[in-house]
Design an enzyme around this catalytic site. Structure first.
Site, mmCIF file in Angstrom:
data_model
loop_
_atom_site.group_PDB
_atom_site.id
_atom_site.type_symbol
_atom_site.label_atom_id
_atom_site.label_comp_id
_atom_site.label_asym_id
_atom_site.label_seq_id
_atom_site.Cartn_x
_atom_site.Cartn_y
_atom_site.Cartn_z
ATOM 1 N N SER A 151 0.870 -1.186 0.000
ATOM 2 C CA SER A 151 0.000 0.000 0.000
ATOM 3 C C SER A 151 0.902 1.230 0.000
ATOM 4 O O SER A 151 2.115 1.127 0.227
ATOM 5 C CB SER A 151 -0.847 -0.033 1.280
ATOM 6 O OG SER A 151 -1.333 1.237 1.628
ATOM 7 N N TYR A 164 -3.027 -1.118 10.051
ATOM 8 C CA TYR A 164 -2.928 -1.298 8.600
ATOM 9 C C TYR A 164 -1.562 -0.807 8.115
ATOM 10 O O TYR A 164 -0.876 -1.471 7.331
ATOM 11 C CB TYR A 164 -4.062 -0.522 7.929
ATOM 12 C CG TYR A 164 -4.192 -0.717 6.435
ATOM 13 C CD1 TYR A 164 -4.994 -1.732 5.920
ATOM 14 C CD2 TYR A 164 -3.528 0.121 5.539
ATOM 15 C CE1 TYR A 164 -5.124 -1.906 4.545
ATOM 16 C CE2 TYR A 164 -3.649 -0.044 4.174
ATOM 17 C CZ TYR A 164 -4.454 -1.059 3.675
ATOM 18 O OH TYR A 164 -4.577 -1.225 2.309
HETATM 19 P P1 NDP Z 1 -11.864 -5.490 -0.786
HETATM 20 O O1 NDP Z 1 -12.381 -5.223 0.570
HETATM 21 O O2 NDP Z 1 -12.627 -4.998 -1.968
HETATM 22 O O3 NDP Z 1 -11.611 -7.064 -0.977
HETATM 23 C C1 NDP Z 1 -10.916 -7.779 0.002
HETATM 24 C C2 NDP Z 1 -10.927 -9.245 -0.360
HETATM 25 O O4 NDP Z 1 -10.217 -9.972 0.661
HETATM 26 C C3 NDP Z 1 -12.321 -9.837 -0.419
HETATM 27 O O5 NDP Z 1 -12.351 -10.833 -1.423
HETATM 28 C C4 NDP Z 1 -12.473 -10.453 0.963
HETATM 29 O O6 NDP Z 1 -13.464 -11.458 0.957
HETATM 30 C C5 NDP Z 1 -11.061 -11.010 1.165
HETATM 31 N N1 NDP Z 1 -10.670 -11.291 2.535
HETATM 32 C C6 NDP Z 1 -10.682 -10.465 3.599
HETATM 33 N N2 NDP Z 1 -10.235 -11.093 4.692
HETATM 34 C C7 NDP Z 1 -9.936 -12.362 4.309
HETATM 35 C C8 NDP Z 1 -9.430 -13.493 4.983
HETATM 36 N N3 NDP Z 1 -9.144 -13.462 6.289
HETATM 37 N N4 NDP Z 1 -9.234 -14.632 4.290
HETATM 38 C C9 NDP Z 1 -9.516 -14.689 2.957
HETATM 39 N N5 NDP Z 1 -9.992 -13.648 2.265
HETATM 40 C C10 NDP Z 1 -10.213 -12.496 2.941
HETATM 41 O O7 NDP Z 1 -10.382 -4.903 -0.789
HETATM 42 P P2 NDP Z 1 -9.471 -4.312 -1.969
HETATM 43 O O8 NDP Z 1 -9.680 -5.064 -3.208
HETATM 44 O O9 NDP Z 1 -9.608 -2.848 -1.954
HETATM 45 O O10 NDP Z 1 -8.012 -4.634 -1.371
HETATM 46 C C11 NDP Z 1 -7.272 -5.783 -1.742
HETATM 47 C C12 NDP Z 1 -5.863 -5.632 -1.197
HETATM 48 O O11 NDP Z 1 -5.274 -4.443 -1.702
HETATM 49 C C13 NDP Z 1 -5.796 -5.517 0.333
HETATM 50 O O12 NDP Z 1 -4.631 -6.167 0.801
HETATM 51 C C14 NDP Z 1 -5.686 -4.018 0.540
HETATM 52 O O13 NDP Z 1 -5.088 -3.710 1.765
HETATM 53 C C15 NDP Z 1 -4.823 -3.641 -0.631
HETATM 54 N N6 NDP Z 1 -4.894 -2.238 -1.003
HETATM 55 C C16 NDP Z 1 -6.076 -1.675 -1.385
HETATM 56 C C17 NDP Z 1 -6.091 -0.345 -1.752
HETATM 57 C C18 NDP Z 1 -7.339 0.334 -2.203
HETATM 58 O O14 NDP Z 1 -7.297 1.562 -2.375
HETATM 59 N N7 NDP Z 1 -8.438 -0.367 -2.413
HETATM 60 C C19 NDP Z 1 -4.887 0.497 -1.718
HETATM 61 C C20 NDP Z 1 -3.698 -0.219 -1.297
HETATM 62 C C21 NDP Z 1 -3.727 -1.527 -0.953
HETATM 63 P P3 NDP Z 1 -14.299 -11.896 2.271
HETATM 64 O O15 NDP Z 1 -14.501 -10.665 3.107
HETATM 65 O O16 NDP Z 1 -15.551 -12.456 1.703
HETATM 66 O O17 NDP Z 1 -13.452 -12.942 2.943
#
Ligand code: NDP
Length: 260
Positions: A151, A164
């Site tokens: 990030s 985070y």
């Molecule tokens: P979302 O919240 O849209 O998606 C997160 C995904 O992770 C979902 O599929 C969720 O599914 C899954 N997830 C969460 N916890 C778990 C777990 N314990 N085990 C398995 N799956 C899990 O997030 P983003 O797409 O925005 O983010 C994806 C990654 O990118 C993250 O690591 C985030 O920190 C990083 N990121 C995002 C940014 C942004 O601006 N969006 C910027 C920088 C980094 P479910 O809840 O159903 O398990």
């Protein structure tokens, strides 16, 4: 990772990728992108029915995907999932540790349980899943690719997101620790640091006019990023094009971290 015969540097045909947290958002876009580049992709989240729906969307596009629902922060569940892959002779040679959560609260009010929940999901899980994948890559002697999603907070802190920030700073160094130990086995471990991307995780921020204006005025690109704009960097780091690139973090942020 062995090179593919008669293929381009960026061709992922013949490879199998596990992308954690790929039922939506960035993970889903990366799953579609890697599958379109030729990889077989395993989608993951904690919710089987949501994973099934994501698999159906990509299968409908003619892509080679399947689902594996498990909690990446649950060591026993991760080990069971990989034992299942072993039984079915599924050899994961590309891992993207993408699953992540956010929790916004001033640090003085932050409960220890919330600290642990974010660190466990966003950092410790990448170790647990990375270890399971690397053990098998090393045993197969065919190398592999690990991409850990960081990030902007891998580099810079921001108020109200302390766990985070600490986890994402750790992701940058976890990739380097992986490189230090596993480069000798032809495993390349790198990070991608996305800027602010339009996904469910940021829904509240996008709908907050003050925050939305701050994103657009601070970033030289003057806009949010889209999940699909991370695909090119992911394919690069998942392919033979990056065979001597290890322990790096590539920020895909519209130039944000490069300017004052
Ligand atoms: P979302 O919240 O849209 O998606 C997160 C995904 O992770 C979902 O599929 C969720 O599914 C899954 N997830 C969460 N916890 C778990 C777990 N314990 N085990 C398995 N799956 C899990 O997030 P983003 O797409 O925005 O983010 C994806 C990654 O990118 C993250 O690591 C985030 O920190 C990083 N990121 C995002 C940014 C942004 O601006 N969006 C910027 C920088 C980094 P479910 O809840 O159903 O398990």
């Amino acid at each position: 990772m062995k090179s593919n015969s008669n293929s381009s540097l960026f061709d992922l045909a013949g490879h199998t990728a596990l992308i954690t947290g790929s039922s939506r958002g960035i993970g889903f876009a990366l799953a579609q992108g890697l599958a379109e580049a030729g990889a077989k992709v395993i989608l993951n989240s904690r919710q089987p029915e949501v994973v099934d729906a994501a698999v159906s969307r990509l299968t409908a596009l003619g892509l080679q995907v399947e689902g594996a629902a498990f909690d990446v922060a649950d060591e026993a569940a991760v080990e069971a999932a990989f034992a299942g892959f072993d039984q079915r002779a599924i050899a994961i040679d590309i891992l993207i540790n993408n699953a992540g959560i956010q929790h916004r609260q001033p640090m003085v009010d932050l409960a220890l349980a919330d600290w642990h929940r974010v660190i466990n999901t966003n950092l410790t899980a990448a170790f647990i899943v990375g270890r399971a994948a690397a053990r098998r890559m090393i045993a197969r002697q065919s190398g592999g690719k690990i991409i850990n999603i960081g990030s902007l907070t891998s580099e810079a802190a921001r108020a109200t997101v302390a766990p985070y920030t600490v986890a994402k700073g750790g992701i940058k160094m976890l990739s380097r620790a992986m490189a230090a130990e596993w480069a000798q086995f032809n495993i390349q471990a790198n990070s991608i640091g996305p800027g602010y991307i339009l996904t469910d995780m940021n829904e509240a921020l996008v709908n907050n006019p003050t925050f939305d204006a701050w994103v657009k005025s601070s970033n030289p690109a003057q806009r949010w990023g889209r999940p699909e704009e991370l695909v090119g960097t992911a394919i690069y780091l998942a392919s033979n094009a990056s065979s001597y690139v290890n322990g790096q973090i590539i920020y895909v942020d519209g130039g944000w971290l490069s300017v004052l």
